[in-house]
Design a protein around this motif. Structure first.
Motif, short mmCIF file in Angstrom:
data_model
loop_
_atom_site.label_atom_id
_atom_site.label_comp_id
_atom_site.label_asym_id
_atom_site.label_seq_id
_atom_site.Cartn_x
_atom_site.Cartn_y
_atom_site.Cartn_z
N GLU A 66 -16.83 94.27 -68.52
CA GLU A 66 -16.69 95.52 -67.79
C GLU A 66 -17.87 96.46 -68.09
OE1 GLU A 66 -13.52 99.20 -67.79
OE2 GLU A 66 -12.73 97.16 -68.12
N GLY A 67 -18.22 96.58 -69.37
CA GLY A 67 -19.34 97.43 -69.76
C GLY A 67 -20.67 96.92 -69.24
N PHE A 68 -20.79 95.62 -69.15
CA PHE A 68 -21.98 94.99 -68.61
C PHE A 68 -22.28 95.51 -67.20
CE2 PHE A 68 -24.25 91.04 -67.17
CZ PHE A 68 -25.19 91.00 -68.18
N PHE A 69 -21.24 95.56 -66.38
CA PHE A 69 -21.41 96.00 -64.99
C PHE A 69 -21.44 97.52 -64.88
CE2 PHE A 69 -20.53 91.63 -64.20
CZ PHE A 69 -21.16 91.34 -62.99
N GLN A 70 -20.64 98.21 -65.69
CA GLN A 70 -20.67 99.67 -65.64
C GLN A 70 -22.05 100.21 -66.01
OE1 GLN A 70 -17.62 101.72 -67.82
NE2 GLN A 70 -15.98 100.47 -66.99
N SER A 71 -22.67 99.61 -67.01
CA SER A 71 -23.92 100.15 -67.52
C SER A 71 -25.13 99.78 -66.68
CB SER A 71 -24.14 99.67 -68.96
OG SER A 71 -24.33 98.27 -69.01
N MET A 72 -25.09 98.62 -66.03
CA MET A 72 -26.32 98.12 -65.43
C MET A 72 -26.27 97.91 -63.92
SD MET A 72 -28.29 98.17 -67.97
CE MET A 72 -29.73 97.49 -67.18
N THR A 73 -25.14 98.15 -63.26
CA THR A 73 -25.09 97.96 -61.81
C THR A 73 -26.08 98.87 -61.10
OG1 THR A 73 -22.77 97.25 -61.85
CG2 THR A 73 -23.61 98.09 -59.76
N TYR A 74 -26.08 100.15 -61.45
CA TYR A 74 -27.00 101.10 -60.83
C TYR A 74 -28.45 100.74 -61.16
CZ TYR A 74 -29.36 105.50 -59.72
OH TYR A 74 -30.22 106.45 -59.21
N THR A 75 -28.71 100.44 -62.42
CA THR A 75 -30.08 100.12 -62.84
C THR A 75 -30.58 98.84 -62.19
OG1 THR A 75 -29.70 101.23 -64.95
CG2 THR A 75 -31.58 99.74 -64.84
N TYR A 76 -29.70 97.84 -62.06
CA TYR A 76 -30.10 96.60 -61.40
C TYR A 76 -30.47 96.86 -59.94
CZ TYR A 76 -30.04 91.80 -59.71
OH TYR A 76 -30.39 90.61 -59.13
N GLY A 77 -29.64 97.66 -59.25
CA GLY A 77 -29.96 97.99 -57.87
C GLY A 77 -31.27 98.75 -57.75
N LEU A 78 -31.48 99.71 -58.66
CA LEU A 78 -32.68 100.55 -58.61
C LEU A 78 -33.94 99.79 -59.01
CD1 LEU A 78 -33.42 103.67 -58.24
CD2 LEU A 78 -33.35 103.77 -60.75
N CYS A 79 -33.83 99.01 -60.07
CA CYS A 79 -35.02 98.40 -60.67
C CYS A 79 -35.13 96.90 -60.43
CB CYS A 79 -35.01 98.65 -62.19
SG CYS A 79 -34.89 100.38 -62.66
N GLY A 80 -34.11 96.30 -59.81
CA GLY A 80 -34.09 94.85 -59.65
C GLY A 80 -34.89 94.36 -58.46
N PRO A 81 -34.75 93.10 -58.12
CA PRO A 81 -35.58 92.47 -57.10
C PRO A 81 -35.40 93.04 -55.70
CG PRO A 81 -33.80 91.01 -57.75
CD PRO A 81 -33.80 92.14 -58.72
N LEU A 82 -34.26 93.68 -55.42
CA LEU A 82 -34.03 94.25 -54.08
C LEU A 82 -34.57 95.66 -53.95
CD1 LEU A 82 -30.43 92.89 -53.42
CD2 LEU A 82 -32.61 91.92 -52.70
N LYS A 83 -34.99 96.28 -55.07
CA LYS A 83 -35.70 97.57 -55.07
C LYS A 83 -35.01 98.63 -54.21
CE LYS A 83 -39.31 95.27 -53.82
NZ LYS A 83 -40.67 94.90 -53.33
N MET A 84 -33.75 98.90 -54.53
CA MET A 84 -32.99 99.90 -53.78
C MET A 84 -33.47 101.31 -54.13
SD MET A 84 -29.12 98.41 -54.13
CE MET A 84 -28.55 97.01 -53.16
N SER A 85 -33.25 102.24 -53.21
CA SER A 85 -33.50 103.65 -53.48
C SER A 85 -32.39 104.17 -54.41
CB SER A 85 -33.49 104.45 -52.19
OG SER A 85 -32.19 104.50 -51.64
N PRO A 86 -32.58 105.35 -55.04
CA PRO A 86 -31.51 105.91 -55.87
C PRO A 86 -30.18 106.04 -55.11
CG PRO A 86 -33.53 107.09 -56.30
CD PRO A 86 -33.82 106.17 -55.15
N GLY A 87 -30.23 106.45 -53.86
CA GLY A 87 -29.01 106.58 -53.07
C GLY A 87 -28.34 105.25 -52.83
N GLU A 88 -29.12 104.22 -52.49
CA GLU A 88 -28.56 102.89 -52.26
C GLU A 88 -27.98 102.30 -53.54
OE1 GLU A 88 -31.19 100.90 -48.68
OE2 GLU A 88 -32.10 101.02 -50.68
N ALA A 89 -28.69 102.51 -54.65
CA ALA A 89 -28.20 102.00 -55.93
C ALA A 89 -26.89 102.67 -56.32
CB ALA A 89 -29.25 102.22 -57.02
N ASN A 90 -26.76 103.95 -56.01
CA ASN A 90 -25.52 104.65 -56.33
C ASN A 90 -24.38 104.19 -55.42
OD1 ASN A 90 -24.20 106.67 -58.00
ND2 ASN A 90 -23.94 107.83 -56.11
N ILE A 91 -24.70 103.81 -54.18
CA ILE A 91 -23.68 103.23 -53.29
C ILE A 91 -23.17 101.92 -53.89
CG2 ILE A 91 -23.31 102.14 -51.05
CD1 ILE A 91 -25.19 104.28 -49.87
N LEU A 92 -24.09 101.09 -54.39
CA LEU A 92 -23.70 99.84 -55.04
C LEU A 92 -22.79 100.13 -56.23
CD1 LEU A 92 -24.13 96.73 -55.31
CD2 LEU A 92 -26.05 97.26 -56.84
#
Length: 439
Positions: free
Chosen positions: A270-296
């Motif tokens: 649970e902590g794995f996903f809580q801590s890094m879901t936003y960061t993975y979206g923002l900084c990961g291979p799909l390069k989401m914007s802050p808004g998109e990462a927060n939607i994820l």
């Protein structure tokens, strides 16, 4: 028609307990979307900032043990129980508000550790009160309900933080690692100023005020003259109180160890996903914007709260064993989808995160109900859920941070989830056989 005193108490107490657990979810969930910006505030890296989860969890583990030892023994009167909860809420509110003002990494760790301690006081005590008031069987939907409201807090936090995030990746300050995820994963931002303060400070202030208001309600109820009912004080339940004592259960120490490991794995995932879901979206291979990462991030928490809310009804229809088995299966399916497809397809990332959020949501409360069938969890044994759970929160987020900043981190991030769910399946199979052999 007159309402008896116990029902009056429940009508007054449960909304306050739910409000406290919403606040718990807000305080726990705020770090997911804000930790890259907290890292920039204190001048540390994305992988190192994950140690705030470790600091918070160390504090939580310490006070969960302390609460198990002192709460039932020394807080014997209604007003003492309510003041215990209220003081924990006040301390949490103060230190949540102080969090974005930290200007060094050690100071940030210290602040987060202290409010982790107060969260441990509140969560351990409030969960034990559900079994204390309703008993091991009737408490199941109520235990599910307080954990559902933690999920509500997660969702509200994701929605609340959205207006305060940077609008784009334009600016002059990096919040993502420059290497390891992909060559272009160098995301930048500038703060907005709102009412004279950096925008990222305001979510923490709002959360702190929520905790203060909840504490006021608890203090008022504590001194209202109403008495908290106790399941085990009723004449018909005295024998159950004695027979369910922890040390009267054969091999009780083995159950405690296995339950501890169960919660390490469950809350670690649970902590794995809580801590890094936003960061993975923002900084990961799909390069989401802050808004998109927060939607994820919001989709994960939205699915999480739906899972926990549905658990209130499902716990009336299914045994804790069946719920946990179904949950672990869902987590495994999600992990496989994410491992294979998420680095390349947004839809797969969204789908996998939603399945994970929904499936993992059942495990914490169902684990308490499963254990409550074996022994009384309102006394000294109540710490084991939170010690195990926050041992997982303590260790998994830093591992996630190290993986996501390493070469090939995109895949490693989800491979650990696959391995964790496989370990969960094996462990709970052994736990179930052990419990069955006792009957």
């Amino acid at each position: 028609m007159a309402v008896d005193n116990s029902n009056k108490w429940f009508y007054a107490f449960l909304p306050l307990a739910w409000a406290g657990h919403i606040g718990l979810g807000l305080a726990l969930g705020i770090f997911g979307p804000t930790q890259p910006y907290l890292a920039k505030n204190v001048g540390t890296s994305v992988d190192h900032i994950n140690f705030i989860w470790t600091g918070r969890s160390v504090g939580f583990c310490l006070t969960s043990v302390v609460t198990a030892l002192v709460f039932k023994k020394y807080c014997t009167k209604t007003w003492q129980k309510m003041m215990f909860l209220a003081v924990a809420e006040i301390i949490t509110g103060i230190f949540v508000i102080l969090t974005p003002w930290a200007d060094s990494f050690p100071l940030l760790i210290g602040i987060v550790t202290i409010f982790g301690m107060s969260l441990g006081l509140f969560d351990t005590a409030d969960n034990s009160l559900m079994v204390y008031m309703f008993g091991p069987k009737k408490s199941r939907p109520f235990t599910q309900s307080v954990h559902a409201f933690v999920g509500v807090g997660f969702v509200l936090g994701s929605l609340m933080v959205q207006p305060f995030l940077p609008e784009s990746n334009a600016g002059d300050s990096s919040v993502c690692p420059g290497e390891g995820l992909n060559e272009a994963a160098h995301v930048e931002y500038t703060y907005k100023i709102m009412a004279g303060l950096p925008s990222i400070n305001w979510p923490f202030i709002i959360i702190g005020v929520w905790h203060f208001l909840t504490a006021i309600g608890m203090i008022v109820l504590g001194f209202s003259g109403m008495e908290m009912p106790s399941f085990y004080d009723k004449d018909e339940n005295v024998e159950e109180k004695s027979s369910s004592k922890l040390t009267n259960v054969p091999n009780w120490w083995l159950y405690m160890i296995l339950v501890y490991i169960y919660y390490v794995l469950s809350c670690g995932l649970e902590g794995f996903f809580q801590s890094m879901t936003y960061t993975y979206g923002l900084c990961g291979p799909l390069k989401m914007s802050p808004g998109e990462a927060n939607i994820l991030n919001g989709l994960y928490f939205g699915a999480f709260v739906i899972g926990r809310s549905s658990g209130i009804c499902i716990s009336r229809l299914m045994s804790p064993t069946k719920i946990i088995i179904s949950s672990i299966a869902g987590c495994f399916i999600s992990s496989v989808i994410l491992s294979i497809f998420a680095p390349y397809h947004k839809i797969a990332l969204y789908m996998g995160v939603v399945i994970m959020g929904f499936a993992i949501a059942f495990q914490f409360a169902s684990g308490i109900s499963w254990t409550a069938k074996l022994f009384n969890v309102t006394g000294k044994s109540s710490f084991i859920f939170f010690l195990g759970g926050f041992s997982g929160f303590l260790s998994f987020p830093p591992i996630a941070g190290a993986i996501i900043t390493s070469d090939g981190g995109q895949n490693g991030f989800f491979y650990l989830a696959v391995a964790t769910t496989i370990c969960q399946a094996g462990l709970f199979t052994g736990m179930s056989f052990l419990a069955k052999s006792r009957r």
